[in-house]
Enzyme design. Structure first.
Site, PDB file in Angstrom:
ATOM      1  N   CYS A   1       0.726  -1.219  -0.058  1.00 12.68           N
ATOM      2  CA  CYS A   1       0.007  -0.110  -0.038  1.00 12.68           C
ATOM      3  C   CYS A   1       0.698   1.260   0.006  1.00 12.68           C
ATOM      4  CB  CYS A   1      -0.934   0.031   1.144  1.00 12.68           C
ATOM      5  SG  CYS A   1      -2.391  -1.184   1.216  1.00 12.68           S
TER       6      CYS A   1
ATOM      7  N   GLY B   1       0.380  -0.678  -4.893  1.00 10.92           N
ATOM      8  CA  GLY B   1      -0.951  -1.279  -4.718  1.00 10.92           C
ATOM      9  C   GLY B   1      -1.789  -0.870  -6.093  1.00 10.92           C
TER      10      GLY B   1
ATOM     11  N   ASN C   1      -1.004   2.579   6.006  1.00  9.70           N
ATOM     12  CA  ASN C   1      -0.227   1.537   5.487  1.00  9.70           C
ATOM     13  C   ASN C   1       0.703   0.677   6.507  1.00  9.70           C
ATOM     14  OD1 ASN C   1       3.213   1.648   3.744  1.00  9.70           O
ATOM     15  ND2 ASN C   1       1.651  -0.060   3.508  1.00  9.70           N
ATOM     16  N   GLY C   2       0.447  -0.509   6.249  1.00 13.93           N
ATOM     17  CA  GLY C   2       0.722  -1.438   7.378  1.00 13.93           C
ATOM     18  C   GLY C   2      -0.065  -2.492   7.799  1.00 13.93           C
TER      19      GLY C   2
ATOM     20  N   CYS D   1      11.828  -2.556   7.427  1.00 12.39           N
ATOM     21  CA  CYS D   1      11.781  -3.747   6.756  1.00 12.39           C
ATOM     22  C   CYS D   1      12.452  -4.056   5.525  1.00 12.39           C
ATOM     23  CB  CYS D   1      10.044  -3.963   6.115  1.00 12.39           C
ATOM     24  SG  CYS D   1       9.602  -5.132   5.042  1.00 12.39           S
TER      25      CYS D   1
ATOM     26  N   TYR E   1      12.098  -5.914  -2.666  1.00 11.49           N
ATOM     27  CA  TYR E   1      11.039  -5.962  -3.713  1.00 11.49           C
ATOM     28  C   TYR E   1      10.098  -4.951  -3.772  1.00 11.49           C
ATOM     29  CZ  TYR E   1       6.980  -7.697  -6.064  1.00 11.49           C
ATOM     30  OH  TYR E   1       5.831  -7.927  -6.608  1.00 11.49           O
TER      31      TYR E   1
ATOM     32  N   SER F   1      11.549  -7.144 -11.515  1.00 12.64           N
ATOM     33  CA  SER F   1      11.927  -7.311 -10.117  1.00 12.64           C
ATOM     34  C   SER F   1      13.504  -7.713  -9.906  1.00 12.64           C
ATOM     35  CB  SER F   1      10.912  -8.270  -9.610  1.00 12.64           C
ATOM     36  OG  SER F   1      10.966  -9.592 -10.074  1.00 12.64           O
TER      37      SER F   1
ATOM     38  N   ASP G   1      16.227 -13.597  -9.791  1.00  9.36           N
ATOM     39  CA  ASP G   1      15.216 -12.891  -9.376  1.00  9.36           C
ATOM     40  C   ASP G   1      15.399 -12.330  -7.760  1.00  9.36           C
ATOM     41  OD1 ASP G   1      12.649 -11.868  -9.238  1.00  9.36           O
ATOM     42  OD2 ASP G   1      11.518 -13.535  -9.423  1.00  9.36           O
ATOM     43  N   ASP G   2      14.544 -11.520  -7.490  1.00 11.19           N
ATOM     44  CA  ASP G   2      14.526 -10.641  -6.088  1.00 11.19           C
ATOM     45  C   ASP G   2      14.329 -11.737  -4.924  1.00 11.19           C
ATOM     46  OD1 ASP G   2      11.947 -10.124  -6.957  1.00 11.19           O
ATOM     47  OD2 ASP G   2      11.889  -9.653  -4.931  1.00 11.19           O
TER      48      ASP G   2
ATOM     49  N   CYS H   1       5.119 -13.295   7.171  1.00 16.40           N
ATOM     50  CA  CYS H   1       4.988 -11.942   7.788  1.00 16.40           C
ATOM     51  C   CYS H   1       3.918 -11.170   8.047  1.00 16.40           C
ATOM     52  CB  CYS H   1       5.966 -10.838   6.927  1.00 16.40           C
ATOM     53  SG  CYS H   1       6.204  -9.206   7.742  1.00 16.40           S
TER      54      CYS H   1
HETATM   55  P1  AMP Z   1       6.633 -17.065  -6.558  1.00 19.15           P
HETATM   56  O1  AMP Z   1       6.637 -17.059  -7.930  1.00 19.15           O
HETATM   57  O2  AMP Z   1       5.572 -17.372  -5.784  1.00 19.15           O
HETATM   58  O3  AMP Z   1       8.008 -17.692  -6.347  1.00 19.15           O
HETATM   59  O4  AMP Z   1       7.091 -15.502  -6.276  1.00 19.15           O
HETATM   60  C1  AMP Z   1       8.376 -14.915  -6.496  1.00 19.15           C
HETATM   61  C2  AMP Z   1       8.194 -13.571  -7.148  1.00 19.15           C
HETATM   62  O5  AMP Z   1       6.964 -12.999  -6.876  1.00 19.15           O
HETATM   63  C3  AMP Z   1       9.216 -12.743  -7.587  1.00 19.15           C
HETATM   64  O6  AMP Z   1       9.576 -12.740  -9.287  1.00 19.15           O
HETATM   65  C4  AMP Z   1       9.072 -11.468  -6.629  1.00 19.15           C
HETATM   66  O7  AMP Z   1       9.340 -10.413  -7.497  1.00 19.15           O
HETATM   67  C5  AMP Z   1       7.435 -11.308  -6.774  1.00 19.15           C
HETATM   68  N1  AMP Z   1       7.052 -11.271  -5.236  1.00 19.15           N
HETATM   69  C6  AMP Z   1       7.845 -11.591  -4.152  1.00 19.15           C
HETATM   70  N2  AMP Z   1       7.048 -11.024  -2.945  1.00 19.15           N
HETATM   71  C7  AMP Z   1       6.006 -10.436  -3.626  1.00 19.15           C
HETATM   72  C8  AMP Z   1       4.784  -9.832  -2.897  1.00 19.15           C
HETATM   73  N3  AMP Z   1       4.535  -9.502  -1.653  1.00 19.15           N
HETATM   74  N4  AMP Z   1       3.753  -9.438  -3.716  1.00 19.15           N
HETATM   75  C9  AMP Z   1       3.843  -9.649  -5.029  1.00 19.15           C
HETATM   76  N5  AMP Z   1       4.961 -10.085  -5.536  1.00 19.15           N
HETATM   77  C10 AMP Z   1       5.879 -10.621  -5.027  1.00 19.15           C
END
Ligand code: AMP
Length: 455
Positions: free
Chosen positions: A2, A28, A102-103, A237, A243, A284, A346-347, A383
């Site tokens: 958010c 968001g 937000n939170g 955080c 991300y 990302s 990826d992140d 979390c």
């Molecule tokens: P997954 O495909 O379920 O392993 O999710 C990993 C991907 O989702 C990565 O490309 C991240 O950049 C992205 N990601 C990580 N956390 C979130 C989040 N809270 N909301 C949306 N995307 C996320």
């Protein structure tokens, strides 16, 4: 997740809030709202949709006054009611208020049950409604004292912007979990926003971050007043850097892009691979992949093209649609990849959906080896401070080892950044909130606390 914004002391307050929300759309995409105050009344418009879909020029004209607050809501599975859009507006003994949050409050149900016991009625699932009720029910005579009263009863992560007909109050929780910065507008007015990328768009000058535990009070013809409500116990955080935040934002003095580069470099030290090419998962993983390539001394290429007209994969709640969306969104440049040993960065890895699809996509494109690298540690814990990881069963790292996940996603190897490596990348000048990785709930609550309803 958010985004929140507050603008004070500018004739074009709602326009500025609109552009700020537009700059923070990544935080968001489900709904957006702005309320404005003109000294006599509060006006509110909120709807489902993106910022550009929710507001037209006529709407902004209706949102008159020199104070405006706004909110972008992050989408969560199954909860997409317009009632959950913010700001939340209410009339009460002292007049009218509007609140953007937000939170995530970890003691939401304790507070809510107590309020319901005393006769309160609720319209939504949002913890923000608790805040409204606590302010309305406080026995104190002034709004500032009522807000303080309310703050003594809530726990968890929050950044708040509260608007009355003539004033604006801004609060950041004492742990500083979610980001919040203060900027000065060219008109002499002020802006607070979740991310500094909002300031760049509206031409505001960054002043400083709102301190953890601080309340800022904005009143007509006065400079903002700062009151420390709580002693700071700073735990920002880490996921904002990994991300959430936009790479051009500066959170608590650190540019997000630079932090991601560092994470990539650290990842190269910890989990090198024999590769010809480093590719990011766009968008990302871009900064971390650049860092990984720099650290490895291997070429970095944008070998996967992203279709920008598809939303983030998490927006759709069901698994089938998520699978399809990854394919709709990403497509490899075959010439570049054929016959190569590639690392794909990826992140973060949550369920493993994205990684599995991408590894398959790269192998289909002719890669001879695919090494998956994740620029954050294994996400083992849900979390409850505002990150959308609903249950442990959704987190693949909570029940599979990296080797087992590598097998599941059909990668030749899989490497995560270590928790110490993450800390080293972010710097040891402060202790970050790492709940997703270490499960430590320092700000109250635990993994069974209510999930995010408002983010
Ligand atoms: P997954 O495909 O379920 O392993 O999710 C990993 C991907 O989702 C990565 O490309 C991240 O950049 C992205 N990601 C990580 N956390 C979130 C989040 N809270 N909301 C949306 N995307 C996320």
């Amino acid at each position: 997740m958010c985004a929140i914004v507050g603008v004070y002391g500018d004739e074009n307050a709602s326009q500025i809030a609109y552009y700020a929300l537009f700059a923070m759309q990544h935080r968001g995409q489900e709904s957006s709202g702005i309320s404005s105050a003109d000294g006599k009344r509060i006006h509110l418009i909120k709807k489902r949709g993106l910022v550009t879909e929710v507001f037209k020029q006529d709407d902004l004209d209706l949102l008159s006054g020199s104070c405006a607050i706004g909110h972008n809501r992050y989408s969560t599975a199954g909860k997409d009611s317009v009632l959950d859009a913010q700001p939340v507006f209410a009339k009460y003994k002292l007049g009218a208020i509007s609140i953007a949050h937000n939170g995530n409050l970890t003691n939401k149900y304790e507070v809510r049950d107590e309020l319901i016991e005393k006769g309160a009625i609720f319209q939504t699932e949002m913890d923000t409604e608790n805040i409204v009720h606590l302010i309305a029910k406080s026995a104190k005579s002034k709004l500032k004292a009522r807000i303080k009263d309310m703050l003594s009863k809530i726990e968890g992560a929050y950044c708040l912007v509260i608007q009355s007909r003539s004033k604006m109050f801004v609060v950041r929780d004492r742990f500083g979990i979610r980001p919040l910065s203060l900027g000065k507008l060219k008109s002499g007015g002020y802006i607070v926003a979740s991310e500094t990328c909002a300031f760049d768009l509206v031409g505001a000058e960054f002043v400083r971050d709102v301190e953890p535990g601080e309340m800022l009070i904005f009143e007509e013809n006065k400079e903002p007043k700062s009151v420390m409500i709580f002693e700071a116990d700073y735990h920002p955080c880490a996921f904002e850097y990994i991300y959430f935040a936009r790479p051009d934002s500066i959170i608590d003095g650190k540019t997000v892009y630079n932090m991601r580069l560092e994470m990539g470099k650290q990842l190269a030290k910890e989990t090198p691979a024999k590769i010809d090419l480093v590719l990011p998962v766009p968008d990302s993983g871009v900064a971390a992949a650049k860092g990984y390539a720099d650290g490895m001394g291997v070429p970095f290429e944008m070998g996967i093209v992203r279709n920008h007209y598809v939303g983030r994969t998490f927006i759709e709640p069901s698994q089938e649609i998520r699978d399809l969306k990854v394919k709709l969104k990403l497509s490899p440049i075959k010439d570049m990849i054929k016959g190569k040993r590639v690392a794909i960065v990826d992140d973060s890895l949550v369920r493993g959906t994205t990684s599995k699809q991408i590894v398959r996509m790269l192998k289909d494109a002719g890669a001879v080896e695919v090494h998956m690298r994740i620029a954050s540690p294994e996400i083992k814990f849900p979390c409850r401070y505002g990150i959308d990881t609903a249950t442990k069963t959704e987190l693949i790292s909570s029940y599979k080892t990296p080797e087992e996940i590598a097998e599941y996603i059909e990668a030749d190897s899989l490497g995560f950044l270590s928790i110490d490596g993450l800390k080293a990348s972010l710097g040891d000048d402060r202790e970050y909130s790492l709940v997703s990785f270490d499960g430590k709930y320092f700000a109250g609550g635990n993994e069974n606390s209510p999930g995010c309803s408002a983010y």
